[in-house]
Design an enzyme around this catalytic site. Structure first.
Site, PDB file in Angstrom:
ATOM      1  N   ASP A   1      -1.600   6.780   6.221  1.00 61.36           N
ATOM      2  CA  ASP A   1      -2.628   5.839   5.795  1.00 61.36           C
ATOM      3  C   ASP A   1      -2.836   4.885   6.971  1.00 61.36           C
ATOM      4  O   ASP A   1      -2.034   3.988   7.205  1.00 61.36           O
ATOM      5  CB  ASP A   1      -2.162   5.075   4.552  1.00 61.36           C
ATOM      6  CG  ASP A   1      -3.132   3.964   4.164  1.00 61.36           C
ATOM      7  OD1 ASP A   1      -4.166   3.808   4.834  1.00 61.36           O
ATOM      8  OD2 ASP A   1      -2.844   3.256   3.176  1.00 61.36           O
TER       9      ASP A   1
ATOM     10  N   TRP B   1       0.838  -1.214   0.000  1.00 60.65           N
ATOM     11  CA  TRP B   1       0.000   0.000   0.000  1.00 60.65           C
ATOM     12  C   TRP B   1       0.860   1.246   0.000  1.00 60.65           C
ATOM     13  O   TRP B   1       0.507   2.242  -0.633  1.00 60.65           O
ATOM     14  CB  TRP B   1      -0.982  -0.033   1.179  1.00 60.65           C
ATOM     15  CG  TRP B   1      -1.884  -1.222   1.093  1.00 60.65           C
ATOM     16  CD1 TRP B   1      -1.894  -2.314   1.909  1.00 60.65           C
ATOM     17  CD2 TRP B   1      -2.885  -1.480   0.077  1.00 60.65           C
ATOM     18  NE1 TRP B   1      -2.828  -3.222   1.483  1.00 60.65           N
ATOM     19  CE2 TRP B   1      -3.447  -2.739   0.373  1.00 60.65           C
ATOM     20  CE3 TRP B   1      -3.352  -0.771  -1.031  1.00 60.65           C
ATOM     21  CZ2 TRP B   1      -4.462  -3.316  -0.411  1.00 60.65           C
ATOM     22  CZ3 TRP B   1      -4.350  -1.334  -1.809  1.00 60.65           C
ATOM     23  CH2 TRP B   1      -4.889  -2.588  -1.496  1.00 60.65           C
TER      24      TRP B   1
ATOM     25  N   LYS C   1     -12.221  -1.788   7.782  1.00 63.17           N
ATOM     26  CA  LYS C   1     -11.501  -2.725   8.653  1.00 63.17           C
ATOM     27  C   LYS C   1     -11.856  -2.478  10.118  1.00 63.17           C
ATOM     28  O   LYS C   1     -12.428  -3.333  10.767  1.00 63.17           O
ATOM     29  CB  LYS C   1     -10.002  -2.605   8.430  1.00 63.17           C
ATOM     30  CG  LYS C   1      -9.630  -3.022   7.008  1.00 63.17           C
ATOM     31  CD  LYS C   1      -8.294  -2.474   6.582  1.00 63.17           C
ATOM     32  CE  LYS C   1      -8.153  -2.409   5.086  1.00 63.17           C
ATOM     33  NZ  LYS C   1      -8.268  -3.692   4.406  1.00 63.17           N
TER      34      LYS C   1
END
Ligand code: PMP
Length: 359
Positions: free
Chosen positions: A172, A102, A196
């Site tokens: 992030d 990511w 999540k």
């Protein structure tokens, strides 16, 4: 009702009480004769949800009035592009710590806009660790330092922010937001896809410090891509149901005692699971010990055949979502806030039996 022990990496398990509340309110929200999904995003009902969710977030994180919160769409992946759109001019530099897939995607987008310096990468060790402070080689005057606080695929996590000597962090936090305390004063911005730790897919939380936002560019930037467009007011139709669910999850987190209390539970869950992995060399954790994630516990077992057997038998035992990310294989147990200690205990029991039979 047969609810599995759900270890999915995302979209992930939600607190049962939240789902039940949503179910109870689905057809008739607060006596209005319609679902929240069927009402205007300008209605008093939705406006209250938006305000309450922001208030709860502020309280949970200890944010002062120097922060703005907004609920966007397009996932964390859109933030990979939106951050440099707003904060990285052509001749300017931002630092991006590379700790996984990511992070790499965020870097790729930023490179479209300006100079990207990578102060650290753990790619050569298959992203098995996060940097120590002494590993970080920052550039002279970056606009911001970007990092991925939890690496969902590789199972590593920053439990403490990198020290950037005052340069704002952009984080992030998709897979560990609100799972452990953070030092908010170090952040210019935090973004997280909700699916999540915070709610269902469809909404991305963005927290921005006002003095960082003041530095955002606006010339030549399309309206929807400017953070200011969204912090000034609810500009366009937000994902109302997803925000409603996030608000319920935040209420649940408050009832649990907030982030510190949740972190204590998360530590206990992780300790139990890593303890099982470390008992002998039947299970092998993929992340270096000091870098291990409290959210995504990644490990391997013998050969791929044995891993297949593990996953199949786990499925039969009501343990779901344990397959590692398709890019790395192996096993991954995602034990986000809403994954209960009971689920972790069920997994550990299963792992013990599996070792006894196959070790
Ligand atoms: N960042 C991290 C750390 C993630 O785990 C994910 C999704 N697994 C993403 C970004 C991408 O999020 P989205 O699918 O919401 O764009």
């Amino acid at each position: 009702m047969n609810r599995v022990h759900n270890f999915s990496a995302g979209p992930a398990t939600l607190p049962l009480s939240v789902l039940q509340r949503a179910q109870a309110e689905l057809l008739d929200y607060k006596g209005k004769g319609a679902s929240i999904m069927e009402m205007s995003h300008r209605s008093p009902e939705y406006t209250e949800i938006d305000a309450q969710a922001k208030e709860r977030l502020k309280k949970l994180l200890g944010l002062g009035d120097d922060f703005e919160i907004t609920f966007l769409q397009g996932g964390a992946s859109t933030q990979f592009m939106m951050v440099p759109t707003n904060f990285l001019g052509k001749e300017e530099t931002a630092d991006y710590i590379n700790t996984g897939a990511w992070s790499k995607k965020a870097i790729k987008e930023a490179e479209l806009f300006g100079n990207v310096n990578v102060p650290f990468s753990s790619e050569d060790s298959n992203f098995s660790r996060i940097p120590k402070q002494s590993d970080l080689k920052f550039s002279d005057n970056p606009n911001y330092v970007h990092f991925t606080s939890n690496n969902t695929i590789f199972g590593t996590e920053f439990l403490k922010e990198p020290d950037t000597d005052g340069v704002p962090l952009v984080c992030d936090a998709s897979s560990d937001f609100l799972s452990h305390p953070i030092d908010v004063s170090k952040y210019g911005m935090i973004y997280a896809g909700a699916q999540k730790n915070l709610g269902p897919a469809g909404v991305t939380l963005v927290v921005i410090r006002k003095d960082f936002l003041d530095k955002a560019r606006s010339a030549g930037i399309p309206t929807m891509l400017r953070y200011r467009t969204h912090t000034e007011k609810i500009f366009n139709t937000p994902p109302v149901f997803a925000v409603y669910m996030v608000n319920l999850v935040l209420g649940w987190l408050e009832d649990k005692g907030g982030i510190d209390a949740m972190f204590n539970i998360n530590k206990e869950k992780a300790k139990l699971l890593y303890g099982e992995i470390d008992k002998d060399d039947f299970y092998n954790g993929t992340a270096e010990e000091e870098s291990r994630s409290y959210m995504n516990v990644t490990f391997r077992i013998g050969d791929e055949e044995l891993e297949k057997k593990f996953l199949a038998e786990a499925g039969n035992a009501n343990l779901s979502g344990l397959k590692g990310h398709r890019s790395v294989g192996g096993i991954r147990a995602s034990i986000y806030n809403a994954c209960s200690m009971d689920s972790v205990k069920a997994l550990v029991d299963f792992m013990q039996n599996f070792r006894n039979q196959n070790g």
